[in-house]
Design a protein around this motif. Sequence first.
Motif, PDB file in Angstrom:
ATOM      1  N   PHE A  49      29.573-123.717 -55.649  1.00 55.65           N
ATOM      2  CA  PHE A  49      29.888-122.882 -56.812  1.00 55.65           C
ATOM      3  C   PHE A  49      29.879-123.697 -58.084  1.00 55.65           C
ATOM      4  O   PHE A  49      29.208-123.344 -59.054  1.00 55.65           O
ATOM      5  N   GLY A  50      30.650-124.790 -58.110  1.00 57.32           N
ATOM      6  CA  GLY A  50      30.679-125.619 -59.305  1.00 57.32           C
ATOM      7  C   GLY A  50      31.905-126.492 -59.376  1.00 57.32           C
ATOM      8  O   GLY A  50      32.757-126.486 -58.482  1.00 57.32           O
ATOM      9  N   SER A  51      31.979-127.253 -60.462  1.00 58.33           N
ATOM     10  CA  SER A  51      33.063-128.214 -60.662  1.00 58.33           C
ATOM     11  C   SER A  51      33.731-127.996 -62.004  1.00 58.33           C
ATOM     12  O   SER A  51      33.061-127.749 -63.003  1.00 58.33           O
ATOM     13  N   PHE A  52      35.053-128.113 -62.002  1.00 63.38           N
ATOM     14  CA  PHE A  52      35.848-128.083 -63.222  1.00 63.38           C
ATOM     15  C   PHE A  52      36.267-129.519 -63.503  1.00 63.38           C
ATOM     16  O   PHE A  52      36.764-130.197 -62.612  1.00 63.38           O
ATOM     17  N   LEU A  53      36.061-129.992 -64.722  1.00 64.27           N
ATOM     18  CA  LEU A  53      36.447-131.343 -65.066  1.00 64.27           C
ATOM     19  C   LEU A  53      36.871-131.423 -66.520  1.00 64.27           C
ATOM     20  O   LEU A  53      36.549-130.548 -67.325  1.00 64.27           O
ATOM     21  N   SER A  54      37.634-132.470 -66.814  1.00 65.76           N
ATOM     22  CA  SER A  54      38.023-132.699 -68.202  1.00 65.76           C
ATOM     23  C   SER A  54      37.257-133.919 -68.677  1.00 65.76           C
ATOM     24  O   SER A  54      36.945-134.820 -67.901  1.00 65.76           O
ATOM     25  N   LYS A  55      36.933-133.908 -69.963  1.00 62.89           N
ATOM     26  CA  LYS A  55      36.152-134.992 -70.526  1.00 62.89           C
ATOM     27  C   LYS A  55      36.681-135.284 -71.923  1.00 62.89           C
ATOM     28  O   LYS A  55      37.039-134.361 -72.654  1.00 62.89           O
ATOM     29  N   GLU A  56      36.717-136.556 -72.271  1.00 64.07           N
ATOM     30  CA  GLU A  56      37.186-136.913 -73.602  1.00 64.07           C
ATOM     31  C   GLU A  56      36.012-136.920 -74.573  1.00 64.07           C
ATOM     32  O   GLU A  56      34.969-137.502 -74.306  1.00 64.07           O
ATOM     33  N   ARG A  57      36.195-136.214 -75.661  1.00 65.40           N
ATOM     34  CA  ARG A  57      35.217-136.251 -76.753  1.00 65.40           C
ATOM     35  C   ARG A  57      35.737-137.301 -77.721  1.00 65.40           C
ATOM     36  O   ARG A  57      36.835-137.178 -78.254  1.00 65.40           O
ATOM     37  N   ALA A  83      27.948-125.957 -63.144  1.00 65.69           N
ATOM     38  CA  ALA A  83      27.534-125.014 -62.108  1.00 65.69           C
ATOM     39  C   ALA A  83      26.958-125.750 -60.904  1.00 65.69           C
ATOM     40  O   ALA A  83      26.221-126.723 -61.046  1.00 65.69           O
ATOM     41  N   GLY A  84      27.290-125.256 -59.711  1.00 65.27           N
ATOM     42  CA  GLY A  84      26.784-125.817 -58.467  1.00 65.27           C
ATOM     43  C   GLY A  84      25.451-125.198 -58.080  1.00 65.27           C
ATOM     44  O   GLY A  84      24.990-124.216 -58.672  1.00 65.27           O
ATOM     45  N   LYS A  85      24.843-125.764 -57.048  1.00 67.70           N
ATOM     46  CA  LYS A  85      23.509-125.350 -56.616  1.00 67.70           C
ATOM     47  C   LYS A  85      23.445-123.864 -56.240  1.00 67.70           C
ATOM     48  O   LYS A  85      22.546-123.150 -56.663  1.00 67.70           O
ATOM     49  N   ASN A  86      24.403-123.386 -55.454  1.00 70.73           N
ATOM     50  CA  ASN A  86      24.375-121.979 -55.023  1.00 70.73           C
ATOM     51  C   ASN A  86      24.501-121.019 -56.210  1.00 70.73           C
ATOM     52  O   ASN A  86      23.826-119.992 -56.253  1.00 70.73           O
ATOM     53  N   LEU A  91      21.769-117.183 -59.924  1.00 68.81           N
ATOM     54  CA  LEU A  91      21.509-116.707 -61.282  1.00 68.81           C
ATOM     55  C   LEU A  91      20.048-116.806 -61.694  1.00 68.81           C
ATOM     56  O   LEU A  91      19.667-116.270 -62.737  1.00 68.81           O
ATOM     57  N   LYS A  92      19.235-117.466 -60.896  1.00 68.67           N
ATOM     58  CA  LYS A  92      17.806-117.565 -61.227  1.00 68.67           C
ATOM     59  C   LYS A  92      17.195-116.176 -61.280  1.00 68.67           C
ATOM     60  O   LYS A  92      17.489-115.317 -60.458  1.00 68.67           O
ATOM     61  N   GLY A  93      16.350-115.962 -62.259  1.00 63.07           N
ATOM     62  CA  GLY A  93      15.678-114.681 -62.387  1.00 63.07           C
ATOM     63  C   GLY A  93      16.506-113.616 -63.073  1.00 63.07           C
ATOM     64  O   GLY A  93      16.052-112.496 -63.255  1.00 63.07           O
ATOM     65  N   MET A  94      17.748-113.963 -63.453  1.00 63.14           N
ATOM     66  CA  MET A  94      18.577-113.002 -64.184  1.00 63.14           C
ATOM     67  C   MET A  94      18.023-112.882 -65.595  1.00 63.14           C
ATOM     68  O   MET A  94      17.546-113.862 -66.159  1.00 63.14           O
TER      69      MET A  94
END
Length: 107
Positions: A49-57, A83-86, A91-94
Amino acid sequence: MKLKTTAVYQKVAERTSMQKKDIERIVEVLLDLITTEMKKGTEVVFTGFGSFLSKERKSRAGFNPKTKERMHVESVTIAKFKAGKNLKEALKGMPSEPQKPQSLSQV
């Protein structure tokens, strides 16, 4: 189109036969867990599905667009979702154009 929180609870309730109040509690705990882990700098991964992460700007030089005055912009921690692979495959073709909102009775 937006799918608001209460509609999500309702759809999950219909698919699982669970009570809405139980679903609300599970989602509340899940979101709290994701937030707590992101604050620690931990990446939260839902494989496929995907990953949630925090990043410093980093801090940087900027300017006020109204006055054109130069200013210093402090560093800030932001939330990111990757976003993850699945999910990408699903979402491809949307269509890239937003579609007209549907009422819940049409979904």
